[in-house]
Design a protein around this motif. Structure first.
Motif, PDB file in Angstrom:
ATOM      1  N   LEU A 187       0.836  -1.204   0.000  1.00 47.16           N
ATOM      2  CA  LEU A 187       0.000   0.000   0.000  1.00 47.16           C
ATOM      3  C   LEU A 187       0.872   1.256   0.000  1.00 47.16           C
ATOM      4  O   LEU A 187       0.616   2.205  -0.757  1.00 47.16           O
ATOM      5  CB  LEU A 187      -0.907  -0.020   1.229  1.00 47.16           C
ATOM      6  CG  LEU A 187      -1.870   1.157   1.387  1.00 47.16           C
ATOM      7  CD1 LEU A 187      -2.896   1.174   0.260  1.00 47.16           C
ATOM      8  CD2 LEU A 187      -2.583   1.081   2.737  1.00 47.16           C
ATOM      9  N   THR A 212       1.046   2.727  -4.066  1.00 50.59           N
ATOM     10  CA  THR A 212       0.070   3.806  -4.280  1.00 50.59           C
ATOM     11  C   THR A 212       0.676   5.039  -4.952  1.00 50.59           C
ATOM     12  O   THR A 212       0.086   5.598  -5.889  1.00 50.59           O
ATOM     13  CB  THR A 212      -0.601   4.196  -2.943  1.00 50.59           C
ATOM     14  OG1 THR A 212      -1.148   3.027  -2.333  1.00 50.59           O
ATOM     15  CG2 THR A 212      -1.715   5.201  -3.177  1.00 50.59           C
ATOM     16  N   LEU A 239      -5.839   5.931  -4.577  1.00 52.84           N
ATOM     17  CA  LEU A 239      -6.138   5.374  -3.252  1.00 52.84           C
ATOM     18  C   LEU A 239      -7.496   4.675  -3.244  1.00 52.84           C
ATOM     19  O   LEU A 239      -7.636   3.593  -2.671  1.00 52.84           O
ATOM     20  CB  LEU A 239      -6.096   6.496  -2.205  1.00 52.84           C
ATOM     21  CG  LEU A 239      -5.797   6.099  -0.765  1.00 52.84           C
ATOM     22  CD1 LEU A 239      -4.467   5.394  -0.648  1.00 52.84           C
ATOM     23  CD2 LEU A 239      -5.843   7.322   0.141  1.00 52.84           C
ATOM     24  N   VAL A 292      -7.020   0.667  -2.268  1.00 49.98           N
ATOM     25  CA  VAL A 292      -7.283   0.221  -0.889  1.00 49.98           C
ATOM     26  C   VAL A 292      -8.216  -1.000  -0.824  1.00 49.98           C
ATOM     27  O   VAL A 292      -7.922  -1.957  -0.096  1.00 49.98           O
ATOM     28  CB  VAL A 292      -7.835   1.386  -0.037  1.00 49.98           C
ATOM     29  CG1 VAL A 292      -8.351   0.879   1.310  1.00 49.98           C
ATOM     30  CG2 VAL A 292      -6.742   2.416   0.188  1.00 49.98           C
ATOM     31  N   THR A 342      -5.794   4.463   6.246  1.00 50.56           N
ATOM     32  CA  THR A 342      -5.806   5.223   4.986  1.00 50.56           C
ATOM     33  C   THR A 342      -6.724   6.452   5.020  1.00 50.56           C
ATOM     34  O   THR A 342      -6.620   7.311   4.146  1.00 50.56           O
ATOM     35  CB  THR A 342      -6.235   4.311   3.821  1.00 50.56           C
ATOM     36  OG1 THR A 342      -7.476   3.676   4.153  1.00 50.56           O
ATOM     37  CG2 THR A 342      -5.184   3.255   3.549  1.00 50.56           C
ATOM     38  N   PHE A 356      -8.551   8.552   1.813  1.00 54.28           N
ATOM     39  CA  PHE A 356      -9.439   7.471   1.380  1.00 54.28           C
ATOM     40  C   PHE A 356     -10.816   7.655   2.012  1.00 54.28           C
ATOM     41  O   PHE A 356     -10.931   7.944   3.201  1.00 54.28           O
ATOM     42  CB  PHE A 356      -8.863   6.110   1.784  1.00 54.28           C
ATOM     43  CG  PHE A 356      -9.750   4.955   1.419  1.00 54.28           C
ATOM     44  CD1 PHE A 356      -9.944   4.614   0.088  1.00 54.28           C
ATOM     45  CD2 PHE A 356     -10.417   4.215   2.391  1.00 54.28           C
ATOM     46  CE1 PHE A 356     -10.779   3.559  -0.266  1.00 54.28           C
ATOM     47  CE2 PHE A 356     -11.242   3.158   2.052  1.00 54.28           C
ATOM     48  CZ  PHE A 356     -11.421   2.833   0.717  1.00 54.28           C
TER      49      PHE A 356
END
Length: 251
Positions: free
Chosen positions: A39, A43, A56, A60, A124, A129
């Motif tokens: 992650l 990303t 994102l 995610v 996140t 996010f």
């Protein structure tokens, strides 16, 4: 006549399997280390606008599925350890139904999956996010069904490998990463060559990942969610059927 039922036997096995997780919650965190690294490192490399979403928002939900995949597919190693210490043999001669031994273990996988998903979403959120709460709830239920099937398959692999630990890890690792990549968890498959897209369509994990992405982003597309639910249900039915058969034959 036995005073227990399949449900009470399953609950007994579920509680037995859950206790080590509750005593050592770090084991749940440990299986998340690799997905969290992916992650953090992947990303920034992904462009915004994938499937009309930010990097994102696209990545995610896939990481949540990846975390479930890493943790649940490796859970058969616990059964391998019990087989080496003789604990599994003692369970086999107990009054518990053998089908409960696999169903209770598989159901336990739901608990760490929920914890891991919650941690990933919370981690996140400060980075932008945004998840649809209702979609997340449906997505986690779907993922729970998938985890039950995958956990049962992992225990089946452990039973097949018996005391050959290397065989368990060789098969698990050989299957894990192709399934992960073909599901488009880390990179979109849409612009890949035709053969790759064809292989992706035969991967049930693809439909689960697509459904999770839609649900987490609040896109309630019936065909995408339906395909994901069907794939998760098929894995659960297959895993439990194969797992119960293997457990009944275990000695």
């Amino acid at each position: 006549m036995s005073s227990t039922t399949f449900v009470t036997d399953t609950a007994t096995v579920f509680n037995r399997e859950l206790k080590p997780v509750l005593r050592d919650p770090f084991s749940v965190i440990f299986t998340m280390v690799q997905p969290l690294f992916f992650l953090a490192l992947f990303t920034p490399l992904l462009p915004d606008g994938i499937a009309g979403a930010s990097a994102l928002q696209w990545f995610v939900p896939g990481i949540v599925v990846m975390s479930c995949l890493f943790g649940t597919s490796a859970t058969g190693s616990n059964l391998l350890f019990e087989m080496m210490t003789g604990a599994h043999e003692r369970m086999l001669v107990s009054p518990l139904r053998r089908s409960s031994l696999i169903v209770g273990r598989a159901l336990k996988e739901i608990v760490p999956m929920f914890v891991q998903a919650l941690i990933i979403v919370l981690v996140t959120l400060p980075f932008g996010f945004r998840a649809n709460p209702f979609g997340v709830l449906i997505g986690l239920v779907m993922l729970a069904v998938f985890c039950v099937g995958l956990g049962a398959l992992s225990y089946t692999l452990a039973l097949a490998a018996k005391n050959q630990e290397w065989l368990f890890w060789a098969v698990q690792q050989t299957l894990l990463f192709p399934l992960l990549l073909l599901a488009g968890m880390m990179l979109p498959i849409d612009n890949g060559p035709g053969w790759l897209q064809t292989m992706s369509r035969f991967n049930p994990l693809t439909y689960v990942v697509n459904a999770e992405r839609a649900l987490f982003n609040g896109l309630f597309d019936a065909s995408t969610i339906g395909a994901g639910a069907l794939a998760a249900g098929a894995i659960a039915v297959l895993g439990l059927a194969v797992g119960m058969r293997a457990m009944r034959k275990s000695n």
